[in-house]
Design a protein around this motif. Structure first.
Motif, PDB file in Angstrom:
ATOM      1  N   SER A  26     -73.680  43.114  28.274  1.00 57.17           N
ATOM      2  CA  SER A  26     -73.361  41.895  29.022  1.00 57.17           C
ATOM      3  C   SER A  26     -73.547  40.634  28.192  1.00 57.17           C
ATOM      4  CB  SER A  26     -74.218  41.807  30.289  1.00 57.17           C
ATOM      5  OG  SER A  26     -75.590  41.772  29.941  1.00 57.17           O
ATOM      6  N   SER A  27     -74.371  40.712  27.147  1.00 55.33           N
ATOM      7  CA  SER A  27     -74.743  39.512  26.399  1.00 55.33           C
ATOM      8  C   SER A  27     -74.292  39.517  24.949  1.00 55.33           C
ATOM      9  CB  SER A  27     -76.272  39.331  26.446  1.00 55.33           C
ATOM     10  OG  SER A  27     -76.708  39.099  27.764  1.00 55.33           O
ATOM     11  N   PHE A  28     -73.489  40.497  24.525  1.00 52.50           N
ATOM     12  CA  PHE A  28     -73.140  40.573  23.109  1.00 52.50           C
ATOM     13  C   PHE A  28     -71.923  39.712  22.769  1.00 52.50           C
ATOM     14  CE2 PHE A  28     -71.485  42.905  19.286  1.00 52.50           C
ATOM     15  CZ  PHE A  28     -72.545  42.567  18.443  1.00 52.50           C
ATOM     16  N   TYR A  29     -70.782  40.036  23.318  1.00 56.74           N
ATOM     17  CA  TYR A  29     -69.591  39.219  23.051  1.00 56.74           C
ATOM     18  C   TYR A  29     -68.555  39.447  24.141  1.00 56.74           C
ATOM     19  CZ  TYR A  29     -65.613  37.054  20.710  1.00 56.74           C
ATOM     20  OH  TYR A  29     -64.540  36.252  20.416  1.00 56.74           O
ATOM     21  N   ASP A  30     -68.090  38.338  24.716  1.00 52.68           N
ATOM     22  CA  ASP A  30     -67.100  38.353  25.791  1.00 52.68           C
ATOM     23  C   ASP A  30     -65.720  38.129  25.188  1.00 52.68           C
ATOM     24  OD1 ASP A  30     -65.528  37.904  28.042  1.00 52.68           O
ATOM     25  OD2 ASP A  30     -66.330  35.877  28.362  1.00 52.68           O
ATOM     26  N   SER A  31     -64.873  39.155  25.217  1.00 54.64           N
ATOM     27  CA  SER A  31     -63.556  39.063  24.584  1.00 54.64           C
ATOM     28  C   SER A  31     -62.468  38.520  25.496  1.00 54.64           C
ATOM     29  CB  SER A  31     -63.127  40.447  24.079  1.00 54.64           C
ATOM     30  OG  SER A  31     -62.844  41.317  25.160  1.00 54.64           O
ATOM     31  N   GLY A  37     -70.092  39.906  28.587  1.00 57.77           N
ATOM     32  CA  GLY A  37     -69.774  40.687  27.401  1.00 57.77           C
ATOM     33  C   GLY A  37     -69.067  41.973  27.775  1.00 57.77           C
ATOM     34  N   GLY A  41     -65.146  43.499  23.135  1.00 58.87           N
ATOM     35  CA  GLY A  41     -65.874  42.521  22.339  1.00 58.87           C
ATOM     36  C   GLY A  41     -66.743  43.182  21.282  1.00 58.87           C
ATOM     37  N   TYR A  84     -67.148  45.451  31.937  1.00 57.47           N
ATOM     38  CA  TYR A  84     -67.316  45.838  30.536  1.00 57.47           C
ATOM     39  C   TYR A  84     -66.052  46.455  29.960  1.00 57.47           C
ATOM     40  CZ  TYR A  84     -72.425  45.367  31.156  1.00 57.47           C
ATOM     41  OH  TYR A  84     -73.690  44.895  31.396  1.00 57.47           O
ATOM     42  N   PRO A 452     -77.291  35.259  26.045  1.00 64.38           N
ATOM     43  CA  PRO A 452     -76.131  35.647  25.227  1.00 64.38           C
ATOM     44  C   PRO A 452     -76.342  35.472  23.726  1.00 64.38           C
ATOM     45  CG  PRO A 452     -75.401  34.470  27.174  1.00 64.38           C
ATOM     46  CD  PRO A 452     -76.904  34.371  27.160  1.00 64.38           C
ATOM     47  N   PHE A 463     -70.075  32.824  22.553  1.00 57.35           N
ATOM     48  CA  PHE A 463     -70.202  34.093  23.271  1.00 57.35           C
ATOM     49  C   PHE A 463     -68.991  34.344  24.158  1.00 57.35           C
ATOM     50  CE2 PHE A 463     -71.437  35.695  27.541  1.00 57.35           C
ATOM     51  CZ  PHE A 463     -71.579  37.048  27.227  1.00 57.35           C
ATOM     52  N   CYS A 464     -68.507  33.287  24.777  1.00 59.72           N
ATOM     53  CA  CYS A 464     -67.340  33.394  25.657  1.00 59.72           C
ATOM     54  C   CYS A 464     -66.490  32.142  25.493  1.00 59.72           C
ATOM     55  CB  CYS A 464     -67.769  33.566  27.117  1.00 59.72           C
ATOM     56  SG  CYS A 464     -68.789  32.221  27.763  1.00 59.72           S
TER      57      CYS A 464
END
Length: 581
Positions: A26-31, A37, A41, A84, A452, A463-464
């Motif tokens: 959820s906190s790594f990378y929002d593509s 996240g 991502g 996700y 994030p 992050f987003c």
């Protein structure tokens, strides 16, 4: 003075030498710009992980879930939490990791399910349902004032009672975590078979390389369900860890799991790895029963002595902080280093994960930018030169720190925190107690690890998208602490971590497999010798304090975390060095 240690030649395994990087989805990378996240991502950022030098990623729960506990409440082991991504995208991630020569492990969460899982829905539908015995159901021990009394006085780990009454069937079910996370009954062989098929076989056939095993010592419980000892007379629900950790059939169950995993191989032919979460097991002899290679149960486990420093020592009072010193930190780290000497057991090396505060904030110094970087490098030097499998948590490599103390409690999202605060209000806690809890949360709340990932200086730290609202607030310091800034500076913590990972691999005979010997030093200095089978030795010395301390240089200086050429008789504050004989 060095303390003696016996030598043992450990079998070489890929998972012993690997540097494993934990990703919190959820906190790594929002593509896709929805503020959460996602799996695509992660695929997009794999080149970054390759450049860091890691060998394997550990993906925290990504399964279908109502997200009561951030995915540790699973409603379908064979599907994906929609924000996700999809099952197909998850397969793409597995394949992409292997294409980059990275391995990938998943979280194995099999002590409990979500109450939304079809198994539990069937189980609670009637007392005669075939799956009734797949969970723990008990009748009230009696009634008082027209209300049912729980079968015993157990409290849940997330605060409040461990039993929930079901009006439809007039029985209680057991949930040692949140109410929405009922415990599976491992005594039932049919249940175990279904667990193995859906959570293990399914994913191993899709090519994953192993599992991090959630609460790996909790499946076997005292099924007589006796009352727990009364520790806190002010409340009914009592701590009860002795009654549901390390139970009588635990090793039998793990042997069954080992048999399942042994039917598969990692993508390059190596064996499937396991690393178990092993709380409430402080004795080395008890831990060895889980990780001795001859036992064929778990490859290694996480020990929590170090990351638990400062937490309340009384059961149930995790939020009553206790003072600790550098001496305590090095004592706990050394304990599990010495654990592997002269044995067929293995260990883990870590200071961060999704359940802990940030390591620099807890064990280093985050008061200034210089001290943050220097103490972060010190921790990197200590961890990267220790025996065992090295685990990094996302953001650790750039020195992410705890949430600001100025943030309001509303910024805390974790169910554990929310339930604690509800329980305090319910029990009429006074201002002093509330302030104690707030002080503790500012240091050890799980939320600190879940802000994030900080990629760049753009809004929301990259992050987003700029127009998105992150599911959780980004730390205010992201304009300074982010991957782009860290990459650009040659002396940054990120580039130092890359160097340390490379050094660890170059000298793996010493740093990964070497025998550990603690050096008797000043309380603020953590010094240890690592010796390979060929007799080559390295000494790591770390001043874990904000004051200068004397140290007599020895052998050839390989590396320091202060400007090059410093090899004086004084260790500066938060200075670390590595010497080679």
């Amino acid at each position: 003075m060095a303390l003696s240690a016996s030598t043992y030649s450990h079998d070489r395994k890929w998972w012993k030498e690997a540097v494993i990087y934990q990703i919190y989805p959820s906190s790594f990378y929002d593509s896709n710009g929805d503020g959460v996240g996602d799996i695509p991502g992660i695929v997009e950022k794999l080149p970054y992980l390759v450049s860091l030098g890691v060998d394997c990623i550990w993906l925290s729960p990504h399964y279908a879930s109502p997200q009561i506990d951030m995915g540790y409440d699973i409603s379908n082991y064979q599907d994906i939490y929609p924000p996700y991504g999809t099952l197909e995208q998850t397969q793409e991630l597995i394949d992409a990791c292997h294409a980059y020569n990275l391995k990938i492990i998943f979280d194995l969460v099999i002590n409990h399910t979500s109450s939304e899982h079809t198994w539990f829905k069937e189980s609670r539908s009637s007392k005669t349902n075939p799956k009734r015995d797949w969970y723990f159901w008990k009748s009230p021990r009696g009634w008082k004032g027209g209300k049912p009394l729980a079968p015993n006085n157990w409290g849940s780990i997330f605060s409040g009672p461990a039993w929930e009454f079901d009006e439809a069937t007039q029985q209680f079910y057991l949930h040692l975590f949140a109410t929405e996370m009922p415990d599976l009954n491992w005594e039932n062989a049919e249940t175990r078979k279904a667990i193995y098929e859906t959570s293990m076989h399914f994913w191993l056939k899709r090519g994953i390389d192993g599992f991090r095993v959630d609460v790996a010592n909790k499946y076997s419980k005292n099924i007589a369900f006796p009352d727990a000892e009364i520790i806190n007379p002010n409340v009914y629900e009592q701590p009860n860890s002795k009654l549901h950790y390390n139970g009588p059939r635990m090793h039998e169950y793990l042997s069954e799991i080992y048999e399942v995993l042994s039917q598969y191989r990692a993508f390059d032919g190596g064996e499937i790895m396991t690393v178990g979460e092993l709380p409430n097991t402080p004795l080395e002899s008890d831990v060895r029963a889980y990780v001795s290679a001859a036992k064929k149960q778990l490859g290694m486990v996480f020990h929590f002595d170090t990351v638990s420093l400062g937490l309340g020592k009384t059961p149930g009072n995790r939020t009553l902080l206790q003072p600790y010193t550098a001496k305590d930190v090095k004592r706990t780290l050394a304990k599990w280093q010495s654990f592997v000497n002269g044995t067929d057991s293995w260990t883990t090396v870590f200071l961060e994960n999704h359940d802990e505060g940030r390591s620099i904030s807890r064990f280093g110094n985050d008061k200034t930018e210089e001290l943050r970087t220097r103490s972060g490098k010190l921790l990197a030097m200590v961890l990267a030169t220790m025996t065992g499998t090295l685990f990094l948590y996302q953001g650790q490599e750039i020195g992410m720190i705890n949430m600001p103390v100025s943030w309001n409690l509303s910024e805390y999202k974790d169910v554990w925190v929310v339930n604690i605060l509800k329980q305090l209000v319910k029990n009429g806690a006074n201002k002093e107690r509330m302030d104690q809890v707030l002080n503790a949360l500012q240091m050890v709340a799980r939320d600190h690890a879940r802000t994030p990932m900080q990629w760049d200086e753009s809004p929301h730290a990259g992050f987003c998208g700029e127009k998105a609202t992150p599911w959780m607030r980004v730390n205010d310091n992201y304009p300074k602490i982010n991957v782009i800034n860290e990459s650009a500076k040659s002396d940054s913590l990120l580039n130092f971590w890359k160097r340390m990972i490379g050094l660890r691999k170059e000298y793996k005979d010493i740093f990964v497999y070497g025998t550990f010997t603690l050096v008797d030093t000043d309380d603020d200095i953590f010094a240890f010798i690592k010796e390979g089978e060929d007799g080559k030795r390295a000494t790591t010395v770390a001043n874990m304090s904000s004051k200068a301390v004397p140290w007599k240089p020895s052998s050839r200086l390989l590396l320091s975390n202060v400007p090059a050429g410093n090899d004086t008789d004084t260790l500066q504050s938060w200075e670390a060095r590595i010497y080679f004989n």
